[in-house]
Design an enzyme around this catalytic site. Structure first.
Site: not given
Lengths: 454, 456, 454, 456
Positions: B100, B244, B246, B248
């Protein structure tokens, strides 16, 4: 865990039982550590566990900082050739060769395309057992890519060494049983390239092995029927990863695995290639007879294991080499047992003679008997040492005794060979003599001697 | 020096440093543990663009196949796509390979339950128990899992968002928004631009490559968004979005090229919630009071949970929330799925902007003025207990909420939240008040109380 | 390998099968890494594998650069006290406690003498699984020494807390069954020190356990006979490492393991020590009745596991704590379950009353029923979650429901508790009620509910 | 960086660096492998004085007990004592924990067969196969091995030497030799002094502690013996003896305080061999021609083997040798046992000195003058093969012996031995001639031939 065999030749085990993802990751991470990063080529045969093993191998190699090139499903000799002819630092063949489908194995290959020898394998195993692995940091990880032409380049290399005009001129019909293995695509491909007509069976690489993937006589019934049904000039049976070859004559007869190296030797010596013939200690003595017939050519015997044969062939600049199990190597192509190259050379031999059956009939043959005695590995070596201390039997010629790897006694037309299996808790006894009765007697004698000594 | 201390295994997944603790042994172990735990079925695997993702992907596939699980490999994919796919294909679970917002040298696994939600703590405990015991289910070669890939997974995920936006697509398209998006060369690279185009936007994408490495620290906080701010100004865009690694989390830059505070993605998304979608808002104890302002305006209840996506998600499920999320940029739209989804966030915010008209700055200024400030204090978990006890005494005269750590709300609406981190040896302090200096005063007062207690 | 249990409480397994030298060395090397070198104390119980395990533990700890002090065969609470009162950074108890003789285990202890809690054990297990161990160089290796007085110092600490004049004045005859375990020397030693006459059986530490080393009622027949034969005033049974205690009254009756914590609580509350009583979730509710009878004293319930009880006792400044299995801890002495301290306190209680049987009769008692349902660990937690979602049964008081560790429903005089075993693939169901029939009904109801949900 | 490359496993035992590759995991693995290989019985374990010995000792004891082997623990003990004890108690085998003459940071295991001899190569191969397979025999808790110690083992070993010296003890005692012994704070510390006193010597012991660490590099070569040379001069001693860390090797300092070349321990021991003990001398191809001089004088055959204790031992056994050993200071007296034993060497040399009278210098001068020089060349095993081929051609005109590498003997008795090492990637060169410069010339000629071949 008892089916796991971590030894000189690699790591072998039963899927779901002993060749676990942990073992595979650790072994390949150890190999990546051993080669200190660098480019590593990998391939696999067609068994259903190949994909699972493949991903675990990739994880271990990548973590060590290796650049990995995946050849996919492809014959092991093609992988070995690709390693040898590229700047790769090594390779891993994912294949249990002739073992049943539930087995798989990792076979480590060094930069020159030959399997690791015992000193090198010992180093690798130390790393494996110590678990002191090379760990690449995030910015030192290397990419992973595919090579889809290595198998074809291997066929090119074979075809370039053959007299394809001669072969083509005979318009031979060749039957092949690829056991749904790694040669399923390549065996018909090679035959077409060298001008043979092909009838192929068991070439579905996503299907299970139709029979044990060992090209021994007892597994050739399908092929023999196919040869007879199609009137083929020759039949060839492959194992799962393409190192061993079985032969069937045009009349449907199977002369046995030992005949493969005899045919290869006859071919290469007839062509007049220079250099000795290299075979292992338990290959048929017919090889010496053939070499003698071609003007007393030298035959060098090595310990058991493809690495020993390959390394000796390299060092002594051999013209041909191989093992009685059907694996032959042709140094002008590769230092690997190579069933495709063997098929090509045998067809060239047949093309220059009348027929395969006739060539086979012209070569000397002996009766061979094999037996195995269960014995814990750590007792087996000591038993052999005691056997050594008992000295030669009366019939043997002391000058021909070989004690370096196991014990081999020989005289004129017979020999017996006793060794500890590298992979199973067994002592193996093999004998060869002019008649079956004689070779069986030799085996019986030694089995009872060993039983006394265990 | 042992490097294992860089490994964090816990209920929120496992995280480690590549070349130290994020090893193939660890990964293949957790893959087998997860396969054993799920006991078969399909597992969806995807990763962000970190270079170590390829190694991790192979280890996971190998370990999962060995336990008899089939693997649906998404390759590089946003975490919300992986979660969406788990539900879409009826998988047993999923694994996202992503650290992340952490730096490049870190990587991590996030385990997804068959309902598309990250494993709840008790499920994660189960998984850890299987891993620690290391007695995995391994199947014979005839029953190994099969590997398939699904290159269209992200498309199907984003199409469902477009479907849910439905007729409002026209409304958005009419505005012909010019949007700059910064994908951080992460898992959203190559996906966000066509997605926003489908909404009728003109899109300029920066950091839109999957193989160039992160151009900035991947956490989408204002101080990391200078490049996006400049691009918005340069292109005269209506809005800038930052994702970001990933995909999310989401952050926003105004048409003036000013990056807004982390809370605004959720604030705008709440404000844009359709009146026809019933239910409360759910967010954490550390998120801005602007959510309460919107709740009052829309006549919705606002529920606050301890920090952590899973806490928000569980409360949203229990209370059939209309929208929820975290102040750190995680917008959760339950009509789509119960997970943070930057794509859903963008769609909702563009819809809101289209409906209300005006600029992003005007939208921002429509809220009561305020400022959020944060701080962190290094403190061992053991000491944190006694610090928190002392703080509770120090603020005992105020209106306090002890749900997680200590939250104090003053009559003027300013608030303070102090809590020990679950994952690091730190205490986090957040305060919001009418202006920056007032918020700083609240924060500093708390920091002084902590220092005073520790000084003793 | 199935008997290996690597979990929060330590590493436990069957010798010759799963608790191998490799596991032991790795686990102790991990512990040495976890404590980052420093002084570590170790002890063991009397099972025959203790010595083998001991040497492997030493190797792992020394390699990590730990200084090791060996307490030899000694009760685990004595080890915990020594760790707590010295500058040691931790300890390892080599004992499988009440498990059969073929088992052994390593139990890690932190610097304050308490077993690792789950977060700490998780860190240790990560190190163990990652195998990223601290390796001291040759000049950083630390010495290894013996401490032969720790067991006696433990007795000193117990005796100092007791009213030995009162006990001595009764000239009690006490029978003990030391199960040839770690208390064999120390139980008689303590009794002599506090002025009791002793009749001791099974005190040969080099002999096998004469019966299962768990001081449960079914293992007390030898002791009961001894009490009756000698007319002893009380009988006490120890487990192998001295944390749990079983009690036999002067008439030969065994009131059961739950009575041990009741007697300890009665003693401490009678003495008027301040602070709450801490017991785990499945200890008899008689503890609450006793606490209520002493002026509504507070009882705190914790999750299952000695670490939880110890840590809660420490944090809440408890006066006494323990578990229904016969382990009690006395914070003025130690934060460990301590059978020797428990025996001392019970004898002081008896000395101040008429007789043990009478004290037992004066305390409340309930009927407890226990059952276990086989269930794979990774399904068990999910089953519990579904059970949670079903909500409280009609008879339960929702205000008393406990969901933190397992599920406990309660109302007035009955409760049922469901949890996943930390060490075995089982779901455990325990219920307590005024009558046997009622507690059995509760267990049956929940067993069938869980069977539906698995 | 992986450190496993400091691990050497091979037919001569295993060796590694403490804190890198000499780990408890390795040790407990080999202990279980050895126990599995022996299949029960007693194993004698002893160690030298290295600090890592204690860790290793525990790992070995734990691993051996687990396989059902009983362990006889000698604690700190000379290697020849361990070998002697194996035979004396009828053990199945033994393990010596010692890296012999290697520096402190190294340690190693040497495996001893039930006949007291180090494992032969084929036995070592068996052991390695068991270790690599890692499928050990582990017994249940009722059948675990028992641990005993034998603090008197060294005493019994040394007493047998005294018995064998027999009536000659009087002869030695009459001379009232003043002896300085340097035990290198090794396994012989505390043992050599009383042993030599039993032979009637006045003994000054230096470096006689078991827990102070090595005061000098433990290899007893002249350049390491300055302290002993000074002590001999200071005390006016008749002779000085130096031992290595595990007391298998011996070196000599003359009454003048001059350390003699490594070969002299064996040379003197041969010269002192009693005519009543029949049989040839056996030594290596690299040992001084003085052995041949003695053989001629005593009418004994001299057999030369490849370098390596086990080669010498096997030839001694086959040919019922009177005495044998290596030029590096290893004296093997078969009447006692078939292993290098510095104590046996001292006894024989003192007997020889007593019988012949005079000083050590006079004894040394009784031999034909000569000098031995040595060199080593870094060279991989693969290249070493081709180097050796080239050398054979270069010296094809001379009288050559190809038993191991290449040995050339010239008519004047000078000789040259070139061989690739079995354990390291080097080629070793040794030459002996009538004087230092002649020997150096032979050596340098070989070095040039090597360099010339490699230069191509």
């Amino acid at each position: 865990m008892n089916s796991l065999r971590i030894a000189i030749g690699g790591a072998r085990g039963v899927i779901g039982e002993s060749l676990t993802p942990d073992v595979i990751v650790n072994y390949s991470h150890a190999f990546g550590t051993y080669v200190e990063g660098g480019r590593v080529l990998i391939s696999r045969d067609t068994r259903p566990s190949g994909q699972m093993v493949h991903h675990c191998v990739l994880a271990g190699l990548l973590a060590a900082g290796c650049e990995v090139v995946d050849l996919g499903v492809c014959p092991t000799p093609a992988l070995q050739l690709a390693v040898r002819t590229s700047d790769a630092v090594g390779g891993i063949a994912i294949t249990a060769g002739h073992n049943p489908t539930e087995w798989n194995a990792l076979k480590p290959i060094r930069a020159d395309g030959i399997f690791l020898n015992s000193a090198q394998a010992g180093e690798l195993l130390d790393i494996y057992h110590q678990r002191d692995f090379r760990k690449a940091t995030w910015d030192a990880l290397k990419p992973y890519s595919h090579d889809v032409v290595a198998g074809l380049q291997h066929l090119d290399a074979i075809a370039a060494e053959l007299d394809t005009d001669l072969i083509r001129s005979r318009n031979l019909l060749v039957a092949v049983d690829c056991v749904n293995g790694a040669c399923s695509e390549y065996a018909p491909g090679l035959l077409e390239r060298i001008g043979c007509r092909v009838v192929a069976m068991n070439t579905e690489t996503d299907q299970p092995f139709p029979h044990q993937p060992e090209p021994a006589a007892e597994n050739l019934s399908q092929l023999r029927a196919l040869v007879q049904a199609t009137g083929a000039d020759a039949g060839f049976a492959f194992d799962a990863d393409g190192d061993r070859l079985g032969v069937v004559c045009e009349d449907g007869s199977a002369p046995g695995e030992e005949m493969t190296i005899c045919l290869a030797t006859e071919m290469i010596l007839s062509r007049g290639d220079p250099g000795p013939v290299v075979v292992n200690l338990c290959t048929t003595q017919a090889v010496e007879d053939i070499a003698a017939a071609h003007g007393d050519r030298e035959v060098i015997r090595t310990g058991i294991g493809q690495a020993y044969v390959s390394e000796q062939a390299l060092n002594s600049r051999a013209c041909v080499a191989g093992e009685g199990s059907g694996g032959c190597l042709f140094p002008r192509i590769n230092y690997a047992n190579d069933s495709l190259a063997t098929m090509g050379h045998i067809l060239q031999l047949v093309a220059g003679r009348t027929s395969l059956r006739e060539v086979v009939a012209s070569l000397p043959r002996y009766a061979m008997t094999k037996a195995a005695l269960p014995c814990r590995t750590h007792n087996a070596f000591s038993a052999l040492e005691r056997l050594r201390e008992e000295g030669e039997p009366a019939w043997a010629d002391p000058a021909q005794t070989e004690l370096a790897d196991g014990i081999k006694y020989r005289n004129r037309d017979r020999w017996v060979y006793v060794r500890v299996s590298a992979t199973e808790p067994l002592i193996r006894v093999i004998a060869e003599a002019p008649t079956q009765g004689e070779s069986e007697w030799l085996v019986r004698e030694f089995l009872s001697a060993i039983r006394r000594l265990i | 020096m042992p490097t294992v201390r860089t490994l964090k295994t816990g209920v929120s997944g496992i995280r480690g440093v590549v070349g130290e603790s994020f090893t193939p042994q660890l990964l293949v172990g957790f893959a087998q543990a997860f396969g054993t735990y799920l006991d078969g079925g399909t597992v969806v695997v995807g990763r962000d663009t970190r270079p170590s993702g390829e190694m991790a992907r192979n280890a996971l596939i190998g370990g999962l196949l060995a336990t008899g699980c089939d693997v649906l490999d998404l390759g590089i994919a946003p975490v919300p796509t992986i979660q969406h796919t788990v539900r879409r294909v009826g998988a047993s679970g999923g694994i996202a390979i992503t650290a992340s917002h952490n730096p490049q040298e870190w990587n991590a696994l996030k385990f997804i339950h068959r309902d598309g939600v990250m494993l709840r703590p008790y499920q994660a405990e189960e998984l850890l128990a299987v891993y620690y015991q290391a007695n995995y289910t391994l199947v014979g070669s005839g029953r190994l899992g099969k590997l398939e890939s699904d290159p269209g997974a992200a498309r199907k995920h984003l199409d469902e968002i477009l479907d849910l936006v439905g007729p409002d697509k026209e409304l958005i398209a009419k505005r012909r928004f010019r949007v700059v998006v910064d994908c951080c060369n992460g898992a959203a690279a190559g996906l966000t631009q066509p997605f926003l185009r489908s909404l009728g936007c003109e899109v300029i994408a920066i950091n839109n490559s999957r193989d160039r490495g992160f151009p900035r620290p991947p956490e989408p906080v204002p101080q990391h968004l200078g490049q996006l701010e400049a691009a918005v100004r340069e292109h005269g865009a209506d809005i800038g979005f930052a994702q970001d690694a990933d995909a999310d989390r989401l952050a926003i830059v105004t048409e003036a090229g000013v990056a807004l505070g982390e809370d605004f993605a959720l604030v705008f998304a709440c404000d844009a919630t359709d009146p026809s979608e019933p239910g409360p808002f759910v967010t954490t104890l550390s998120t801005s009071r602007m959510i309460d302002e919107i709740g009052e305006r829309q006549g919705r209840q606002v529920l606050r949970t301890p920090v952590g996506e899973i806490n928000v998600v569980e409360a949203m499920r229990r209370h059939n929330a209309a929208l929820g999320g975290e102040g750190s940029g995680g917008v959760i739209w339950p009509r789509l799925q119960l997970c943070r989804d930057s794509f859903a966030g963008m769609a909702l915010i563009l819809r809101g902007l289209a409906r209300r008209g005006g600029t992003v700055t005007e939208w921002k200024d429509s809220f009561r003025p305020g400022a959020v400030v944060r701080a962190r204090v290094d403190c061992s978990a053991a000491e944190a207990q006694s610090v928190m006890m002392a703080l509770r005494e120090a603020y005992s005269g105020e209106q306090v909420d002890l749900t997680e750590g200590l939250r104090v709300v003053w009559p003027d609406g300013s608030w303070l939240h102090v809590r020990p981190s679950n994952t690091e040896a730190i205490i986090r302090v957040v305060a919001e008040a009418d202006d920056e200096s007032a918020a700083q005063a609240l924060r500093d007062q708390a920091l002084e109380a902590i220092a005073a207690h520790r000084g003793r």
